[in-house]
Scaffold this motif. Structure first.
Motif, short mmCIF file in Angstrom:
data_model
loop_
_atom_site.label_atom_id
_atom_site.label_comp_id
_atom_site.label_asym_id
_atom_site.label_seq_id
_atom_site.Cartn_x
_atom_site.Cartn_y
_atom_site.Cartn_z
N PRO A 26 92.32 65.44 68.17
CA PRO A 26 92.09 64.93 66.82
C PRO A 26 91.04 63.82 66.81
CG PRO A 26 94.18 64.14 67.67
CD PRO A 26 93.63 65.09 68.69
N MET A 27 90.19 63.82 65.80
CA MET A 27 89.19 62.77 65.58
C MET A 27 89.07 62.54 64.09
SD MET A 27 86.04 63.62 68.09
CE MET A 27 86.30 64.40 69.65
N GLU A 28 88.42 61.46 63.74
CA GLU A 28 88.20 61.14 62.34
C GLU A 28 87.05 61.96 61.77
OE1 GLU A 28 89.75 58.89 60.23
OE2 GLU A 28 91.26 58.71 61.79
N ILE A 29 87.24 62.50 60.56
CA ILE A 29 86.17 63.15 59.81
C ILE A 29 86.03 62.39 58.51
CG2 ILE A 29 85.37 65.24 58.67
CD1 ILE A 29 87.00 66.85 60.67
N ILE A 30 84.88 61.77 58.30
CA ILE A 30 84.60 60.97 57.12
C ILE A 30 83.44 61.60 56.36
CG2 ILE A 30 84.05 58.66 56.26
CD1 ILE A 30 86.60 58.67 58.06
N ASP A 31 83.68 62.06 55.14
CA ASP A 31 82.63 62.68 54.32
C ASP A 31 81.87 63.76 55.07
OD1 ASP A 31 83.21 61.03 52.12
OD2 ASP A 31 81.89 59.45 52.88
N GLY A 32 82.59 64.60 55.80
CA GLY A 32 81.97 65.71 56.52
C GLY A 32 81.35 65.33 57.85
#
Length: 63
Positions: A26-32
């Motif tokens: 898992p990782m962060e996805i911010i605005d694509g």
């Protein structure tokens, strides 16, 4: 290579389903965008290319 992952000249947004399909963690996805900055994404790309090897990286790109 999966048909829903087409490389283009410019970077493309990543949605959760695409990320989940190709990422083992898992990782962060911010605005694509995965992570927050271009530098963070580029560092991850460098690390993955280092781990996979440049010869294999070019073969993956050709696929």
């Amino acid at each position: 290579m999966c048909s829903d992952l087409k490389l283009k000249e410019k970077g493309q947004p990543v949605d959760f389903d695409l990320y989940r399909k190709f990422s083992p963690v898992p990782m962060e996805i911010i605005d694509g965008n995965i992570f927050f900055t271009d530098l963070e994404r580029e560092n991850l790309l460098k690390l993955l290319n280092y781990n996979v090897g440049i010869k294999r990286t070019f073969k993956i790109i050709e696929e």
